[in-house]
Design an enzyme around this catalytic site. Sequence first.
Site, short mmCIF file in Angstrom:
data_model
loop_
_atom_site.label_atom_id
_atom_site.label_comp_id
_atom_site.label_asym_id
_atom_site.label_seq_id
_atom_site.Cartn_x
_atom_site.Cartn_y
_atom_site.Cartn_z
N THR A 132 -29.71 -21.54 11.61
CA THR A 132 -29.24 -22.83 11.10
C THR A 132 -29.29 -22.81 9.58
O THR A 132 -30.23 -22.27 8.98
CB THR A 132 -30.10 -23.99 11.66
OG1 THR A 132 -29.60 -25.23 11.15
CG2 THR A 132 -31.56 -23.84 11.30
N HIS A 142 -45.29 -19.55 19.66
CA HIS A 142 -46.49 -18.72 19.53
C HIS A 142 -47.00 -18.25 20.89
O HIS A 142 -47.82 -17.32 20.96
CB HIS A 142 -47.59 -19.51 18.81
CG HIS A 142 -48.49 -18.66 17.97
ND1 HIS A 142 -48.62 -17.29 18.16
CD2 HIS A 142 -49.31 -18.97 16.94
CE1 HIS A 142 -49.49 -16.82 17.30
NE2 HIS A 142 -49.93 -17.81 16.53
#
Length: 397
Positions: free
Chosen positions: A316, A368
């Site tokens: 993006t 994560h």
Amino acid sequence: MTIEIKAPQFPESVADGSIATWYKQPGEAVKRDELIVDIETDKVVLEVVAPADGALIDIIKGEGDTVLSEEVIATFEKGAGTAAAPDAVAEPAAEPVAGAAVSPAARKLAEESGIDASTIAGSGKNGLVTKEDVVAAVSAKAAESVPEPASQAKAVVADTTPEGRMERRVPMTRMRTRIAERLLNATNETAMLTTFNEVNMQPVMELRNKYKDLFEKTHNGTRLGFMSFFVRAATEALKRYPAVNASIDGNDIVYHGYQDVGVAVSTEKGLVVPVLRDTDFMGLADIEAKIRGYGLKARDGKLTIDEMTGGTFTITNGGVFGSMMSTPILNPPQAAILGMHAIQERPMAVEGEVKILPMMYLALSYDHRLIDGKEAVQFLVAIKELLEDPARMLLDV
């Protein structure tokens, strides 16, 4: 010959849609392939066109109604003209107005407002009562029912209210609602973390300035931009760090043996992410041409669901709007997203000297649960190194 107008066949990932806008009303003649209605889904707006020359006879699903895949939404008379349409329209109209019809949206609003639609003068074609006519009638009725003292009090309030403080309330579109749901899910259901780095864009800018004219001439007008370099660099980095290109499916980790990079595009109706397939086999010209094509389609609302489905990684670019730093949100089920930002000249220490260089901050948000901090940092450093020495992308080193 009467033809049923049906909603398109929705993909498996789309449960239903809603009628956004009817461009034609009962009694109006239409030409073959002329746009009749827009159907909005969670991802795209689908256009339904006339199957032949004729006239729209009846609207079964009004604006705002939910429709299923291939559900009948209207009836159409092939070869019919405007002269034959009023009789056909008057039959399904529950409350005709001096021989004219009431549009489904107007009828629904009138019922909700407790107004007799037959008392409303239609301003549409052939006297058709439109939704705007009902809104005007509701406003007039409300004004008449307010007592004089209350009316005066209302005027006083209006006089004491500073100008420019009007409010407008509109419902969320299905696409905006879906975007909101996905963003909330991404923040609530992933262990999202963001790491940052910065990249010296001077090597890419020099290479682009040196070859942009020759590039455009060689590739039939395709312009050389920055996004193709980032897509190529991200593709090479994804090959080196497969976990960044993976996704979580239940208790399983799915490692993708291909690189499908989504490029976020901002439109008036919301953010969409068309996907570049197999970027490992795409050159810079292929990437630039594909991105430009997607940009034009997004602007015109022509992107298909297939073009926005899938993807193993997303890029993006908030820099086109002037953003200096951001923490992009994941695009599930993808495990990572790269955020580009504005290029700014800054003093940098280079081999003991201060130089003014065009620098860009990069942000990598990652899940994560799947990607360790070490891998995320190394992945972002790999992109930085490839961009600061573009020849490495060609040499695969």
